[in-house]
Design an enzyme around this catalytic site. Structure first.
Site, PDB file in Angstrom:
ATOM      1  N   LYS A 186       4.715  -9.910   4.986  1.00 60.50           N
ATOM      2  CA  LYS A 186       5.764  -9.857   3.964  1.00 60.50           C
ATOM      3  C   LYS A 186       5.190 -10.444   2.679  1.00 60.50           C
ATOM      4  CE  LYS A 186       8.948  -8.952   7.207  1.00 60.50           C
ATOM      5  NZ  LYS A 186       9.306  -7.605   7.485  1.00 60.50           N
TER       6      LYS A 186
ATOM      7  N   SER B 297       8.478  -2.151   6.650  1.00 63.33           N
ATOM      8  CA  SER B 297       9.095  -3.210   5.846  1.00 63.33           C
ATOM      9  C   SER B 297       8.385  -3.480   4.524  1.00 63.33           C
ATOM     10  CB  SER B 297       9.188  -4.509   6.647  1.00 63.33           C
ATOM     11  OG  SER B 297       7.917  -5.081   6.825  1.00 63.33           O
TER      12      SER B 297
END
Length: 182
Positions: free
Chosen positions: A88, A45
């Site tokens: 993230k 990700s």
């Protein structure tokens, strides 16, 4: 007498060794729980900034008196899967409005320059999140750099600040990619 001194010396050395071991464990526990924690990256990700299998350090100290800032890479407890830690990029903070238009991210009406996405589009994911979205008080909005392969705030919404575990700042493995991140 010499035999008793040898026994006493051995016992004293054994006790010192045990005490040193306990102190080392306490320091290690303190550092990993309150200062810096190592993580291994489980997914793609954050590609190309961080690759699957990379090992990074996330420091906690800077958030004791503050909050993540847009652009910082953060680690946080998954809002959907207790016990999992995700990594993230913080895109927006409380009160800011996030919008997705034509594959681009806008915060408070301004299109973000995001070279770390390598031009990957940022599309809406099929979820309960609607746009424009204002980040709730006490929360942040996070997105993976690999926008076409990241379940992030587009999927699960805002991340409460109490879920944030640290600021990922340094990659220590693999050796050929060692160094700071942002």
């Amino acid at each position: 007498m010499e035999e008793e001194e040898k026994k006493g010396g051995f016992l004293r050395s054994a006790i010192e060794l045990v005490v040193m071991f306990v102190i080392i464990l306490a320091i290690t526990f303190g550092i990993t729980n309150y200062v810096v924690t190592p993580y291994q990256i489980p997914s793609e990700s954050m590609t190309t900034t961080i690759l699957e299998g990379d090992r990074v350090l996330s420091e906690k100290v800077s958030y004791y008196g503050g909050s993540p800032e847009p652009g910082q890479i953060v680690t946080f407890n998954d809002v959907d899967d207790e016990g999992s830690v995700l990594i993230k990029r913080c895109i927006a903070t409380a009160g800011q409005t996030v919008d997705l238009r034509d594959g681009e991210v806008y915060v408070d009406g301004q299109r973000l320059e995001e070279p770390y996405t390598q031009g990957r589009p940022s599309y809406d994911l099929e979820s309960d999140v609607t746009y424009p979205h204002t980040v709730a008080e006490g929360c942040i909005w996070v997105m993976g750099d690999n926008r076409t392969n990241s379940l992030d705030s587009r999927w699960f919404g805002d991340v409460p600040l109490e879920n944030v575990t640290g600021h990922a700042f340094f990659r220590y493995w693999p050796i050929d990619r060692i160094g700071g991140m942002e």
